[in-house]
Scaffold this motif. Structure first.
Motif, short mmCIF file in Angstrom:
data_model
loop_
_atom_site.label_atom_id
_atom_site.label_comp_id
_atom_site.label_asym_id
_atom_site.label_seq_id
_atom_site.Cartn_x
_atom_site.Cartn_y
_atom_site.Cartn_z
N UNK A 124 0.82 -1.20 0.00
CA UNK A 124 0.00 0.00 0.00
C UNK A 124 0.86 1.26 0.00
N UNK A 125 1.88 1.28 0.83
CA UNK A 125 2.78 2.43 0.90
C UNK A 125 3.53 2.60 -0.42
N UNK A 126 4.01 1.49 -0.98
CA UNK A 126 4.72 1.58 -2.26
C UNK A 126 3.82 2.08 -3.38
N UNK A 127 2.59 1.61 -3.40
CA UNK A 127 1.64 2.07 -4.42
C UNK A 127 1.42 3.57 -4.29
N UNK A 128 1.22 4.03 -3.08
CA UNK A 128 1.01 5.46 -2.84
C UNK A 128 2.26 6.25 -3.23
N UNK A 129 3.42 5.76 -2.85
CA UNK A 129 4.67 6.46 -3.15
C UNK A 129 4.92 6.53 -4.67
N UNK A 130 4.65 5.44 -5.38
CA UNK A 130 4.91 5.42 -6.82
C UNK A 130 3.99 6.34 -7.59
N UNK A 131 2.81 6.61 -7.07
CA UNK A 131 1.87 7.50 -7.75
C UNK A 131 2.28 8.96 -7.64
N UNK A 132 2.83 9.34 -6.49
CA UNK A 132 3.21 10.73 -6.28
C UNK A 132 4.33 10.78 -5.24
N UNK A 133 5.58 10.58 -5.65
CA UNK A 133 6.69 10.44 -4.70
C UNK A 133 6.86 11.63 -3.75
N UNK A 134 6.79 12.85 -4.25
CA UNK A 134 7.03 14.02 -3.39
C UNK A 134 5.96 14.14 -2.31
N UNK A 135 4.71 14.07 -2.74
CA UNK A 135 3.60 14.20 -1.78
C UNK A 135 3.61 13.03 -0.80
N UNK A 136 3.83 11.83 -1.31
CA UNK A 136 3.85 10.65 -0.44
C UNK A 136 4.96 10.76 0.59
N UNK A 137 6.14 11.18 0.15
CA UNK A 137 7.27 11.31 1.07
C UNK A 137 6.92 12.25 2.22
N UNK A 138 6.36 13.42 1.87
CA UNK A 138 6.03 14.41 2.90
C UNK A 138 4.95 13.89 3.84
N UNK A 139 3.89 13.31 3.27
CA UNK A 139 2.78 12.81 4.10
C UNK A 139 3.24 11.68 5.00
N UNK A 140 4.03 10.76 4.45
CA UNK A 140 4.51 9.63 5.26
C UNK A 140 5.43 10.11 6.37
N UNK A 141 6.30 11.06 6.06
CA UNK A 141 7.18 11.60 7.11
C UNK A 141 6.37 12.30 8.19
N UNK A 142 5.33 13.03 7.78
CA UNK A 142 4.47 13.68 8.77
C UNK A 142 3.79 12.65 9.67
N UNK A 143 3.21 11.62 9.03
CA UNK A 143 2.50 10.60 9.79
C UNK A 143 3.44 9.82 10.71
N UNK A 144 4.57 9.40 10.15
CA UNK A 144 5.50 8.62 10.95
C UNK A 144 6.19 9.48 12.00
N UNK A 145 6.37 10.76 11.70
CA UNK A 145 6.99 11.65 12.67
C UNK A 145 6.17 11.74 13.94
N UNK A 146 4.83 11.71 13.79
CA UNK A 146 3.96 11.75 14.96
C UNK A 146 4.17 10.53 15.84
N UNK A 147 4.47 9.41 15.23
CA UNK A 147 4.60 8.16 15.97
C UNK A 147 6.03 7.93 16.46
N UNK A 148 7.00 8.27 15.61
CA UNK A 148 8.38 7.93 15.91
C UNK A 148 9.13 8.97 16.74
N UNK A 149 8.66 10.20 16.76
CA UNK A 149 9.33 11.23 17.55
C UNK A 149 9.06 10.95 19.02
N UNK A 150 10.13 10.95 19.84
CA UNK A 150 9.90 10.65 21.24
C UNK A 150 9.00 11.71 21.88
N UNK A 151 8.15 11.24 22.75
CA UNK A 151 7.24 12.12 23.45
C UNK A 151 8.03 12.93 24.47
#
Length: 186
Positions: A124-151
């Motif tokens: 699913x992530x690869x499909x999303x990334x392949x359709x629009x790499x720049x937007x996918x990269x930013x959105x994924x980093x935003x989403x993962x940043x919320x989870x991976x950044x230490x509280x």
């Protein structure tokens, strides 16, 4: 015609995965948010009019797609009769050899998906990334940043207010007794 090296069951399996991939791409383009993408396997099974568990068994290669079900896939996905039995120009999804989870010994952290759920998320992530790499990269980093950044650590509790000493409390009580109450206004 069946592609070289593929029997009918394998070709139907590959084409069913291609239909699912097409379904995922369509869902990702119409509603790219994570909430809308949840439950895609269940919705695909509903579109084909089979149980989600049956679709899971087909994907896991524990069930094969028979003649009747192949025609049902084609009809529900708008493909011509016999489409599932033939190779098509698009690259087919990777074939995953069925393995028994009991007998499979997996290295501790290989980076490869461990089960169908992880494989689905990666695809699913690869499909999303392949359709629009720049937007996918930013959105994924935003989403993962919320989870991976230490509280951040919670702020320290406020310092306790100074307590009134016993002598001060006695003095206050004595002062209160010697003060007459205010007279009421008329």
């Amino acid at each position: 015609m069946i592609s070289p090296g593929h029997d009918t069951a394998t070709q139907r399996y590959l084409n069913a995965l291609a239909l699912f991939d097409e379904f995922v791409r369509t869902a990702a383009s119409t509603a790219p948010d994570a909430a809308a993408l949840r439950g895609l396997e269940r919705r695909f099974a509903e579109r084909i009019e089979i149980q989600p568990s049956y679709w899971s068994q087909i994907k896991g290669r524990t069930r094969q797609i028979g003649e009747r079900l192949a025609r049902q896939f084609e009809q529900r996905c708008g493909k011509p009769a016999g489409w599932l039995d033939h190779a098509h120009g698009a690259p087919a999804p990777a074939v995953v050899a069925p393995t028994s989870t009991r007998s499979a010994v997996r290295p501790p952290d290989t980076g490869t998906p461990r089960d169908e759920d992880e494989r689905f998320i990666v695809e699913l992530v690869l499909t999303y990334y392949r359709r629009n790499p720049q937007r996918a990269r930013q959105r994924l980093l935003d989403l993962l940043g919320e989870v991976l950044v230490p509280v951040p650590a919670p702020p320290p509790p406020p310092a306790p207010l100074p307590t009134v000493a016993a002598a001060d409390a006695a003095l206050w009580a004595q002062t209160r007794q010697s003060i007459a109450p205010l007279k009421k206004k008329r």
